[in-house]
Design a protein around this motif. Structure first.
Motif, PDB file in Angstrom:
ATOM      1  N   ALA A  30      -4.016  12.054   6.653  1.00  0.00           N
ATOM      2  CA  ALA A  30      -3.820  10.876   5.802  1.00  0.00           C
ATOM      3  C   ALA A  30      -2.889  11.246   4.668  1.00  0.00           C
ATOM      4  CB  ALA A  30      -5.148  10.371   5.257  1.00  0.00           C
ATOM      5  N   ALA A  31      -2.025  10.296   4.315  1.00  0.00           N
ATOM      6  CA  ALA A  31      -1.072  10.511   3.226  1.00  0.00           C
ATOM      7  C   ALA A  31      -1.010   9.280   2.342  1.00  0.00           C
ATOM      8  CB  ALA A  31       0.316  10.826   3.775  1.00  0.00           C
ATOM      9  N   THR A  32      -0.864   9.530   1.059  1.00  0.00           N
ATOM     10  CA  THR A  32      -0.653   8.502   0.051  1.00  0.00           C
ATOM     11  C   THR A  32       0.833   8.521  -0.305  1.00  0.00           C
ATOM     12  OG1 THR A  32      -0.953   9.964  -1.833  1.00  0.00           O
ATOM     13  CG2 THR A  32      -2.955   8.977  -0.890  1.00  0.00           C
ATOM     14  N   GLY A  55     -11.170   3.475   0.739  1.00  0.00           N
ATOM     15  CA  GLY A  55     -12.070   2.949  -0.283  1.00  0.00           C
ATOM     16  C   GLY A  55     -12.195   3.892  -1.465  1.00  0.00           C
ATOM     17  N   ARG A  56     -12.288   5.180  -1.172  1.00  0.00           N
ATOM     18  CA  ARG A  56     -12.408   6.179  -2.239  1.00  0.00           C
ATOM     19  C   ARG A  56     -11.153   6.232  -3.112  1.00  0.00           C
ATOM     20  NH1 ARG A  56     -13.796  12.540  -1.179  1.00  0.00           N
ATOM     21  NH2 ARG A  56     -13.797  13.146  -3.366  1.00  0.00           N
ATOM     22  N   LEU A  57      -9.981   6.027  -2.484  1.00  0.00           N
ATOM     23  CA  LEU A  57      -8.708   6.111  -3.203  1.00  0.00           C
ATOM     24  C   LEU A  57      -8.179   4.755  -3.654  1.00  0.00           C
ATOM     25  CD1 LEU A  57      -6.942   8.678  -0.851  1.00  0.00           C
ATOM     26  CD2 LEU A  57      -7.988   9.134  -3.092  1.00  0.00           C
ATOM     27  N   ALA A  58      -8.901   3.692  -3.333  1.00  0.00           N
ATOM     28  CA  ALA A  58      -8.472   2.320  -3.640  1.00  0.00           C
ATOM     29  C   ALA A  58      -7.117   2.018  -3.002  1.00  0.00           C
ATOM     30  CB  ALA A  58      -8.452   2.076  -5.149  1.00  0.00           C
ATOM     31  N   LEU A  59      -6.976   2.423  -1.735  1.00  0.00           N
ATOM     32  CA  LEU A  59      -5.763   2.152  -0.959  1.00  0.00           C
ATOM     33  C   LEU A  59      -6.150   1.493   0.357  1.00  0.00           C
ATOM     34  CD1 LEU A  59      -3.917   5.570  -1.433  1.00  0.00           C
ATOM     35  CD2 LEU A  59      -3.362   3.402  -2.554  1.00  0.00           C
ATOM     36  N   VAL A  60      -5.275   0.680   0.882  1.00  0.00           N
ATOM     37  CA  VAL A  60      -5.507   0.003   2.150  1.00  0.00           C
ATOM     38  C   VAL A  60      -5.030   0.912   3.287  1.00  0.00           C
ATOM     39  CG1 VAL A  60      -4.896  -2.005   3.549  1.00  0.00           C
ATOM     40  CG2 VAL A  60      -5.203  -2.244   1.070  1.00  0.00           C
ATOM     41  N   PRO A  61      -5.911   1.250   4.238  1.00  0.00           N
ATOM     42  CA  PRO A  61      -5.487   2.091   5.353  1.00  0.00           C
ATOM     43  C   PRO A  61      -4.450   1.393   6.234  1.00  0.00           C
ATOM     44  CG  PRO A  61      -7.878   1.995   5.209  1.00  0.00           C
ATOM     45  CD  PRO A  61      -7.332   0.946   4.274  1.00  0.00           C
ATOM     46  N   ALA A  62      -3.424   2.140   6.631  1.00  0.00           N
ATOM     47  CA  ALA A  62      -2.382   1.609   7.510  1.00  0.00           C
ATOM     48  C   ALA A  62      -2.102   2.644   8.580  1.00  0.00           C
ATOM     49  CB  ALA A  62      -1.115   1.308   6.718  1.00  0.00           C
ATOM     50  N   ARG A  63      -2.305   2.275   9.827  1.00  0.00           N
ATOM     51  CA  ARG A  63      -2.028   3.188  10.934  1.00  0.00           C
ATOM     52  C   ARG A  63      -0.729   2.759  11.603  1.00  0.00           C
ATOM     53  NH1 ARG A  63      -5.807   4.856  16.079  1.00  0.00           N
ATOM     54  NH2 ARG A  63      -4.604   6.720  16.591  1.00  0.00           N
ATOM     55  N   PRO A  93       3.116   0.902   6.293  1.00  0.00           N
ATOM     56  CA  PRO A  93       2.636   1.415   5.004  1.00  0.00           C
ATOM     57  C   PRO A  93       3.374   0.769   3.836  1.00  0.00           C
ATOM     58  CG  PRO A  93       3.055   3.211   6.523  1.00  0.00           C
ATOM     59  CD  PRO A  93       3.594   1.961   7.152  1.00  0.00           C
ATOM     60  N   THR A  94       2.625   0.532   2.768  1.00  0.00           N
ATOM     61  CA  THR A  94       3.202   0.002   1.528  1.00  0.00           C
ATOM     62  C   THR A  94       2.892   0.995   0.415  1.00  0.00           C
ATOM     63  OG1 THR A  94       1.214  -1.161   0.846  1.00  0.00           O
ATOM     64  CG2 THR A  94       2.719  -2.352   2.313  1.00  0.00           C
ATOM     65  N   ALA A  95       3.352   0.685  -0.780  1.00  0.00           N
ATOM     66  CA  ALA A  95       3.092   1.557  -1.926  1.00  0.00           C
ATOM     67  C   ALA A  95       1.597   1.671  -2.221  1.00  0.00           C
ATOM     68  CB  ALA A  95       3.838   1.054  -3.154  1.00  0.00           C
ATOM     69  N   GLN A  96       0.803   0.701  -1.788  1.00  0.00           N
ATOM     70  CA  GLN A  96      -0.634   0.731  -2.040  1.00  0.00           C
ATOM     71  C   GLN A  96      -1.426   1.041  -0.776  1.00  0.00           C
ATOM     72  OE1 GLN A  96       1.346  -1.654  -3.757  1.00  0.00           O
ATOM     73  NE2 GLN A  96       1.116  -0.160  -5.387  1.00  0.00           N
ATOM     74  N   SER A  97      -0.801   1.708   0.190  1.00  0.00           N
ATOM     75  CA  SER A  97      -1.515   1.983   1.429  1.00  0.00           C
ATOM     76  C   SER A  97      -1.716   3.471   1.654  1.00  0.00           C
ATOM     77  CB  SER A  97      -0.779   1.366   2.621  1.00  0.00           C
ATOM     78  OG  SER A  97       0.449   2.025   2.831  1.00  0.00           O
ATOM     79  N   LEU A  98      -2.645   3.747   2.525  1.00  0.00           N
ATOM     80  CA  LEU A  98      -2.976   5.088   2.970  1.00  0.00           C
ATOM     81  C   LEU A  98      -2.546   5.187   4.423  1.00  0.00           C
ATOM     82  CD1 LEU A  98      -4.736   7.730   2.367  1.00  0.00           C
ATOM     83  CD2 LEU A  98      -6.510   6.523   3.661  1.00  0.00           C
ATOM     84  N   GLU A  99      -1.477   5.910   4.697  1.00  0.00           N
ATOM     85  CA  GLU A  99      -1.031   6.072   6.080  1.00  0.00           C
ATOM     86  C   GLU A  99      -1.904   7.128   6.745  1.00  0.00           C
ATOM     87  OE1 GLU A  99       2.820   7.811   8.365  1.00  0.00           O
ATOM     88  OE2 GLU A  99       3.250   6.305   6.821  1.00  0.00           O
ATOM     89  N   TRP A 100      -2.342   6.859   7.966  1.00  0.00           N
ATOM     90  CA  TRP A 100      -3.192   7.807   8.663  1.00  0.00           C
ATOM     91  C   TRP A 100      -2.867   7.860  10.137  1.00  0.00           C
ATOM     92  CZ3 TRP A 100      -6.732   6.587  12.525  1.00  0.00           C
ATOM     93  CH2 TRP A 100      -6.975   5.224  12.730  1.00  0.00           C
ATOM     94  N   ALA A 101      -3.249   8.965  10.748  1.00  0.00           N
ATOM     95  CA  ALA A 101      -3.051   9.139  12.182  1.00  0.00           C
ATOM     96  C   ALA A 101      -4.002  10.218  12.675  1.00  0.00           C
ATOM     97  CB  ALA A 101      -1.612   9.548  12.480  1.00  0.00           C
ATOM     98  N   ILE A 102      -4.281  10.185  13.951  1.00  0.00           N
ATOM     99  CA  ILE A 102      -4.981  11.279  14.617  1.00  0.00           C
ATOM    100  C   ILE A 102      -3.952  11.935  15.517  1.00  0.00           C
ATOM    101  CG2 ILE A 102      -6.774  11.903  16.271  1.00  0.00           C
ATOM    102  CD1 ILE A 102      -8.473   9.662  15.106  1.00  0.00           C
ATOM    103  N   VAL A 103      -3.791  13.244  15.345  1.00  0.00           N
ATOM    104  CA  VAL A 103      -2.769  13.966  16.103  1.00  0.00           C
ATOM    105  C   VAL A 103      -3.415  15.115  16.874  1.00  0.00           C
ATOM    106  CG1 VAL A 103      -0.926  13.344  14.508  1.00  0.00           C
ATOM    107  CG2 VAL A 103      -2.167  15.447  14.144  1.00  0.00           C
TER     108      VAL A 103
END
Length: 182
Positions: free
Chosen positions: A23-25, A49-57, A3-13
């Protein structure tokens, strides 16, 4: 991807009610979704796309922004956590919906329920029970912002975006409803 400052961290738990998409910004937890089986990448791409962030898993166990939400959700489901203490990103809600969701999170504790009309009254809009229902349906952070605790005035369970069985299970976990016999 890290994750970077411009990414959206996500996971399935995994959880007691099925897999959850989280998902977290950089600002905090932004999304919780029920019934997240194998479609995490599509969910992350749409949200990014909605948040203008790059998804990062991140690799399992290497989550930075999601480590605490994952831990607190596990504690909630094992009965040892009654109140979430997480930074939340409210970007996906605004106006009346945000006002209602914030009041819900602040004023309706674990093991309690509130009626749609009562919640409308708490935010100064006593005639807005249906709008409260719409706000619950649009809640981007269910569980953490506990829309499962909002019920009908006549004692009915009301609706729930995660499904009525999920709502019943959550209310049973919190001691509001009896645990199912089987």
């Amino acid at each position: 991807m890290t994750p970077t400052a411009q990414s959206l961290e996500w996971a399935i738990v995994p959880s007691a009610i099925g897999p959850l998409f989280l998902a977290a910004t950089p600002a905090g937890l932004v999304r919780v979704e029920f019934h997240a089986h194998a479609d995490g990448e599509a969910r992350a791409a749409a949200l990014g796309g909605r948040l203008a962030l790059v998804p990062a898993r991140p690799a399992p166990g290497a989550e930075e922004r999601l480590a605490e939400p994952i831990r607190q959700l596990a504690d909630y489901f094992d009965g040892s956590l009654r109140s979430f203490d997480l930074p939340l990103d409210w970007t996906l809600t605004s106006g009346f919906n945000r006002q209602v969701l914030r009041a819900l999170a602040a004023d309706v504790p674990y093991g309690a329920v509130v009626g749609y009309g009562d919640l409308a009254h708490r935010v100064g809009q006593p005639g807005a029970a249906q709008a409260v229902g719409a706000a619950m349906g649009a809640n981007p952070l269910p569980l953490v912002v506990p829309c499962h605790r909002v019920v009908e005035r006549d004692g009915g369970i009301g609706g729930f975006g995660g499904g009525l069985e999920t709502k019943r299970a959550l209310l049973a976990l919190e001691g509001v409803l009896p645990q199912p016999l089987f």
